[in-house]
Design an enzyme around this catalytic site. Structure first.
Site, PDB file in Angstrom:
ATOM      1  N   ASP A   1       4.778   0.301  10.458  1.00 61.63           N
ATOM      2  CA  ASP A   1       4.161   0.737   9.042  1.00 61.63           C
ATOM      3  C   ASP A   1       3.673  -0.658   8.483  1.00 61.63           C
ATOM      4  O   ASP A   1       4.644  -1.397   7.851  1.00 61.63           O
ATOM      5  CB  ASP A   1       4.915   1.660   8.312  1.00 61.63           C
ATOM      6  CG  ASP A   1       4.638   1.812   6.941  1.00 61.63           C
ATOM      7  OD1 ASP A   1       3.313   1.373   6.525  1.00 61.63           O
ATOM      8  OD2 ASP A   1       5.070   2.489   5.929  1.00 61.63           O
TER       9      ASP A   1
ATOM     10  N   LYS B   1      -3.958  -5.598   2.549  1.00 65.38           N
ATOM     11  CA  LYS B   1      -4.353  -4.112   3.000  1.00 65.38           C
ATOM     12  C   LYS B   1      -5.677  -3.552   2.330  1.00 65.38           C
ATOM     13  O   LYS B   1      -6.278  -2.964   2.810  1.00 65.38           O
ATOM     14  CB  LYS B   1      -3.403  -3.196   3.036  1.00 65.38           C
ATOM     15  CG  LYS B   1      -3.462  -1.968   3.797  1.00 65.38           C
ATOM     16  CD  LYS B   1      -1.966  -1.181   3.843  1.00 65.38           C
ATOM     17  CE  LYS B   1      -2.269   0.135   4.334  1.00 65.38           C
ATOM     18  NZ  LYS B   1      -1.007   0.995   4.514  1.00 65.38           N
TER      19      LYS B   1
ATOM     20  N   GLU C   1      -0.686   7.579   7.955  1.00 68.10           N
ATOM     21  CA  GLU C   1       0.667   7.529   7.541  1.00 68.10           C
ATOM     22  C   GLU C   1       1.018   8.720   7.133  1.00 68.10           C
ATOM     23  O   GLU C   1       2.216   8.954   7.557  1.00 68.10           O
ATOM     24  CB  GLU C   1       0.463   6.427   6.132  1.00 68.10           C
ATOM     25  CG  GLU C   1       0.543   5.202   6.800  1.00 68.10           C
ATOM     26  CD  GLU C   1      -0.296   4.066   5.735  1.00 68.10           C
ATOM     27  OE1 GLU C   1      -0.300   4.578   4.708  1.00 68.10           O
ATOM     28  OE2 GLU C   1      -0.595   2.944   6.294  1.00 68.10           O
TER      29      GLU C   1
ATOM     30  N   ASP D   1       1.231  11.140   0.145  1.00 72.76           N
ATOM     31  CA  ASP D   1       1.577   9.660   0.085  1.00 72.76           C
ATOM     32  C   ASP D   1       1.182   8.682  -0.959  1.00 72.76           C
ATOM     33  O   ASP D   1      -0.194   8.459  -0.790  1.00 72.76           O
ATOM     34  CB  ASP D   1       1.304   9.352   1.646  1.00 72.76           C
ATOM     35  CG  ASP D   1       1.992   7.840   1.833  1.00 72.76           C
ATOM     36  OD1 ASP D   1       2.258   7.212   1.081  1.00 72.76           O
ATOM     37  OD2 ASP D   1       1.644   7.725   3.022  1.00 72.76           O
TER      38      ASP D   1
END
Ligand SMILES: Nc1ncnc2c1ncn2[C@@H]1O[C@H](COP(=O)(O)OP(=O)(O)OP(=O)(O)O)[C@@H](O)[C@H]1O
Ligand SMILES: [Mg+2]
Lengths: 196, 611
Positions: B8, B71, B169, B191
Site C-alpha cells: 500500500d 502521491k 485500494e 476510503d
C-alpha cells in the site's frame, strides 16, 4: 465470436439475467488474466483478449436496451464501434412540441429564463421523460418479444420498428439532456445520456 | 511462481504485507523495530537519502529537502498542483509535462521519490523473508487516472520491482474483508486516507468481487483537513501575536504537524490544547471538536456527492446496499462516520485496522496472482471514460466509465490529405464533452502508412485497458495488414527512456547504509533537542535559577561536541542527558504559557463584560 456466442446464447432478446451473471462469473474464472500469470506470453495475450471480449459481451447483454442496439447492429453486419446505432429522430406526433422546446431552449441560452419559463421547461422535460419511459417499455416489451417470435420473413419489419424506436429514444435523450442543461440540473461533469 | 508481496503506497503511510502460506492469513511486515507503518516521507541529506520516521523528523528542520505527500503529485502537471504549492515546503518549478521537485541542486520526479519509499519496503520484506523480493502488487486510489497509475508502475520499476498488478485500494480492502468477514451482497467501500478519497460499490457473490461502480477525488484527504486547521491557526496567531507565519516554512511544518496531531486527538477527545513554542513567543490554543467540525464540515460533505454518483451508476437504490466498510485513517473522524452513516442508513464496518486493511488486501491479490488462491476473483472497473478527441475538440467516448476491465474498443481512422503517412491521435480521460476539459493522456502518432489518396487508408486502432486499469494502444493498416508503428507522447508521464535512465540511476540515490543511517537518525534527534533547548534558554531563561541554566548549558555543549563525532551511543546518551537537564525548565515554561493563556482569556472576558 459475437456477444451472444460468447455466452452460448441464440440471437434472442429474452435473456435470463441471473443465469447470465452466473455464466459471466464462471467464464471470468476461465479467462481472467489473474489466472494466467504463469502462462507463456501468447497465452496471456489470448486470455486478455478473451477476458475483454467477455466483459464487453456481458456489459451489452445484461442491459435490455443495449442488447437491442447490439442486435440491430449485428443484423446489419456492423460490429465495430459501440454506441450510436441510429440517427436520432423526433417522434412524429411531437413535432410541433419539439419546435416550441427548441425555441425555448434557444431563448434560455440567450440568457432569459424567468420563473414561468423555467416552470414550463420543467413540465416539458417531465413529459419527455415519460415519453422516453414509454418508448423504452415498448422496446423491452412488445418489440423484443416480437423479434423473438418472428419468422425469418418478418425479421426485417421487426428490425425496422426497433430501429425507429431506438431513433426516437436517442432523440428524446438528447433533448432531455439539453433541457437539464438549460435548467442547470445536470450534474457538473456528468453528461448523463448523451455519451453513454 | 516466486513470492509476490502486496504494497500500500499511501500518501501518508506505506506498508507491505504477504499471505502466510501455512495459515492462509494476510500479515503486515514490521521493520526491525516493530513499526508497521512507514511514513511516506523522503529527505535528501548530504549523507544520503533518509526515508520513513527518520525523514519525518526532518520535516521541521530541513523543510526544503524533505518531501512528503508526494502521491498527490504523481502523474500530475504543474498546472494541476500550483494552487497547493504554497503549502508545500519543497520547490516545484513551472514546467511542461510532469511535476519536477527541486531539492538542493538536483531535480527529482514524484515516481523517483515514491521509488525510494518502495525500495525501503522491498528491503524490509527481504529482511523478513531472508531472500530477495522482486515482485509486488501495488495499490492505487480507484479514481486514479491512467497517468497516475502509470506513474505508480514506473515508481515500482525504478525501485527494482516487477509490478505484477496495480490494484485499486477500496477493492483491495474488500478482498481483505472478504477473506472471512463478508456475507454475499452489495457492499460500499468508503476510503478516505491522507490524500485521496474513493468510493467503490461491489457485488460479492460466490467468491467473485465484482465492482459495479467507483467514484472519488484523488485530491481530498486528511491532508486537506490539516490544511484547513493550519489556515485557521495562521489567522489566530496573526490576530493574537501579530505575526504571520505563512512564509516561514519551518514554522509552517511545525504548525501542520501540530494541527494533524490535534485533529487525531479530537477523534477521541472533546477538546485538546496546542502549545507550540516559536521564536519570541509561545502559541497556546484550545480547540474543541465542534470547532474542528466547523473547519472540515464542507470537506467531509464533499465526499457525499461522489457516493451518490457511484450509486447512480450502479442503477441500485440505497436500500440495496447491504454493508458499508470504512477504510483509511481519516475515517476515524467522528463527524465523517456520522455523515456516512446518515447517507447509507447503516452502521459502517471498521473491524479491520483502517491503516492496514489495504495492504492486507493487496497481499491477498498478490496471492491470487501467484496461484495460491483460486476461489476468489476480483473484477474491477475503469473509473473514468476514455475517449478520442475528434473534430472541433469534441470527445468521442470509446470506453465508458465503470466498464469492467480488461476491456477494449476498436475504432477506424483514415487520412484527410493525399499522401498523408502519419495520423495523430489524442486520447483523453474524463466525463466532459470537450477534450480540453478532460485529462489528456497521450498523443499517439501512427506512422508508416503507405502514401495513398486521402480517405483510402483504413487504420484500425485498438485501445485496451488492461487489468491494471492502464491503457495500451495498437494500430493496424487494414489494406496492407501492416502494424502501424506508434509513437507515444505521454502528456503527464515519463517516457520509456526516462524510466530506464532512472532505473539505472536509482543507485545514485541509494540509501545511506544501515550504520550511516542510524547515525544520521541519532544526529537528527540530537539536533532537534539542541534546537529546542536553545530556544527554551532564550525564552525562559529568567524562569529558572543561574545554577540550573549553567547545568543546561554544560549538557548542551557536551552534546554539541559529541554530535561532531561518529560515536552514535555517546550522542544518544548525551541527548538523553540534555533532555533530562531541561525537564524542569520545560515544565516551568509550560506552566507560564498556560498562565499566560489564562491571563489573556481573563483579560478578554473583562473586556467583554465592560463593553
Ligand atoms: N484518529 C484519527 N483521527 C483523524 N484522522 C486520523 C486519525 N488517524 C489517522 N488519521 C489521518 O489519516 C490519514 C492517514 O491515513 P492513511 O494512512 O489511511 O492514509 P494513506 O493510505 O497514507 O493515504 P491515501 O490512501 O490517501 O494515499 C492522515 O491524514 C492522518 O492524519
Ligand atoms: Mg490509503
Amino acid at each position: 465470436m459475437d456477444h451472444f456466442e460468447v455466452f452460448g446464447l441464440p440471437r434472442r432478446l429474452a435473456v435470463d439475467t441471473a443465469e447470465l451473471q452466473r455464466k459471466f462469473y464462471e467464464l471470468s474464472r476461465r479467462y481472467h488474466p489473474d489466472f494466467h500469470q504463469a502462462a507463456p506470453p501468447e497465452e496471456q495475450v489470448r486470455a486478455l483478449e478473451a477476458s475483454a471480449g467477455l466483459n464487453a459481451a456481458y456489459r451489452t447483454l445484461r442491459d435490455p436496451i443495449a442488447r437491442i442496439e447490439y442486435l440491430v447492429r449485428l443484423e446489419e453486419g456492423r460490429d465495430t464501434k459501440e454506441g450510436a446505432t441510429v440517427k436520432p429522430k423526433a417522434p412524429p406526433e411531437l413535432l410541433e412540441e419539439m419546435f416550441e422546446i427548441q425555441e425555448a431552449l434557444a431563448e434560455a441560452k440567450a440568457g432569459g429564463l424567468d420563473e414561468a419559463g423555467r416552470a414550463a421547461l420543467v413540465v416539458q422535460r417531465d413529459r419527455l421523460m415519460a415519453r422516453l419511459g414509454d418508448e423504452e417499455t415498448r422496446l423491452v416489451g412488445p418489440l423484443s418479444q416480437g423479434w423473438d417470435a418472428s419468422q425469418p420473413a418478418e425479421r426485417q419489419r421487426v428490425l425496422a420498428a426497433m430501429k425507429e424506436a431506438l431513433a426516437i429514444r436517442a432523440y428524446l435523450r438528447t433533448v432531455i439532456d439539453d433541457l437539464n442543461d438549460a435548467l442547470g440540473e445536470s450534474q457538473e461533469g456528468y453528461v448523463t445520456y448523451r455519451r453513454h | 511462481m516466486s513470492r509476490i508481496v502486496g504494497i500500500d503506497l499511501g500518501t501518508t503511510n506505506s506498508l507491505v504485507a504477504y499471505v502466510d502460506e501455512k495459515t492462509g492469513l494476510s500479515r503486515v511486515i514490521p521493520d526491525g523495530e516493530g513499526r508497521v507503518l512507514l511514513p511516506s516521507v523522503v529527505s535528501f541529506t548530504d549523507e544520503g537519502v533518509v526515508v520513513g520516521d527518520a525523514a519525518k523528523r526532518l520535516l521541521v528542520r530541513r523543510p526544503a529537502a524533505t518531501v512528503y505527500s508526494v502521491k498527490r503529485l504523481m502523474g500530475r502537471g504543474y498546472e494541476d498542483v500550483k494552487e497547493e504549492l504554497c503549502y508545500l515546503p519543497f520547490k516545484v518549478a513551472p514546467c511542461d509535462g510532469i511535476v519536477r521537485i527541486q531539492v538542493g541542486d538536483r531535480e527529482v520526479t514524484p515516481p523517483e521519490v515514491s521509488a525510494i519509499v518502495l525500495k525501503s519496503l522491498k528491503e524490509r520484506a527481504e529482511a523478513h523473508f531472508g531472500e530477495p523480493v522482486e515482485k509486488a502488487v501495488i495499490t492505487v486510489p480507484a479514481y486514479f487516472n491512467d497517468s497516475q497509475r502509470q506513474a505508480t508502475k514506473d515508481a515500482g520499476r525504478i525501485a527494482g520491482l516487477d509490478v505484477v498488478r496495480i490494484v485499486n485500494e477500496p477493492t483491495a480492502a474488500s478482498l481483505a474483508y472478504g477473506l472471512h468477514r463478508l456475507k454475499a451482497g452489495v457492499i460500499a467501500v468508503y476510503d478516505l486516507g491522507g490524500g485521496t478519497f474513493d468510493i467503490s460499490i461491489l457485488r460479492v457473490k460466490d467468491g467473485v468481487f465484482e465492482v459495479l461502480a467507483t467514484n472519488g477525488n484523488t485530491h481530498l484527504g486528511g491532508d486537506d483537513f490539516d490544511r484547513a486547521i493550519l489556515v485557521w491557526l495562521l489567522d489566530d496567531i496573526l490576530s493574537k501575536h501579530g505575526v504571520y507565519l505563512g512564509r516561514d516554512s519551518e514554522a509552517m511544518q511545525e504548525l501542520r504537524l501540530a494541527a494533524e496531531a490535534a485533529k487525531v486527538r479530537l477523534s477521541t477527545e472533546e477538546r485538546t490544547t496546542l502549545t507550540i513554542p516559536f521564536e519570541g513567543f509561545t502559541y497556546h490554543r484550545e480547540i474543541t471538536r465542534a470547532e474542528l467540525e466547523g473547519l472540515i464540515g464542507k470537506l467531509v460533505d464533499s465526499t457525499l456527492g461522489p457516493c451518490r454518483m457511484a450509486l447512480a451508476d450502479t442503477g441500485l437504490a440505497l436500500s440495496d446496499i447491504d454493508e458499508v466498510v470504512l477504510v483509511g485513517g481519516s475515517t476515524r473522524v467522528p463527524l465523517l462516520r456520522r455523515r456516512v452513516q446518515e447517507l447509507f442508513g447503516k452502521t459502517p464496518h471498521s473491524q479491520l485496522n483502517p491503516d492496514e486493511v489495504v495492504a492486507l488486501g493487496a497481499a491477498v491479490q498478490a496471492h491470487i496472482l501467484a496461484g495460491g488462491i483460486t476461489s476468489m476473483l476480483l473484477l474491477d472497473v475503469t473509473p473514468l471514460s476514455l475517449g478520442i478527441e475528434t473534430l472541433g475538440g469534441i470527445v468521442s467516448v470509446l470506453i465508458p466509465r465503470n466498464t469492467t476491465i480488461p476491456t477494449s474498443a476498436r475504432e477506424m481512422f483514415t487520412t484527410s490529405v493525399d499522401g498523408q503517412t502519419v495520423v495523430d491521435l489524442h486520447v483523453v480521460q474524463g466525463e466532459r464533452e470537450l477534450a480540453k476539459d478532460c485529462r489528456s493522456l497521450a498523443r499517439f502518432e501512427l506512422r508508416a502508412i503507405d502514401p495513398m489518396p486521402a480517405g483510402m487508408p483504413k487504420i484500425e486502432v485498438t485501445l485496451l485497458i488492461d487489468a491494471n486499469g492502464i491503457l495500451q494502444v495498437q494500430a493496424k493498416e487494414l489494406r496492407t495488414g501492416k502494424a502501424a508503428s506508434i509513437e507515444v507522447k505521454p502528456t503527464y508521464g515519463l517516457t520509456e527512456a526516462e524510466v530506464e535512465r532512472m532505473v539505472e540511476e536509482s543507485f545514485a540515490y541509494a540509501e545511506a547504509d544501515v550504520e550511516a543511517r542510524l547515525l544520521i537518525e541519532t544526529r537528527n534527534e540530537a539536533d532537534t533537542v539542541i534546537t529546542h533547548v536553545e530556544r527554551a534558554l532564550r525564552q525562559g531563561a529568567d524562569l529558572v535559577g543561574e545554577e540550573e541554566r549553567g547545568r543546561i548549558r554544560t549538557a548542551l555543549e557536551a552534546l554539541r561536541a559529541a554530535r561532531q563525532t561518529d560515536d552514535r551511543d555517546r550522542i544518544r546518551e548525551l541527548t538523553t542527558e540534555l533532555n533530562r537537564a531541561t525537564e524542569h525548565l520545560a515544565d516551568v515554561m509550560m506552566d507560564a504559557a498556560l498562565r499566560g493563556a489564562l491571563a489573556s482569556k481573563r483579560a478578554s472576558e473583562i473586556m467583554e463584560s465592560t463593553s
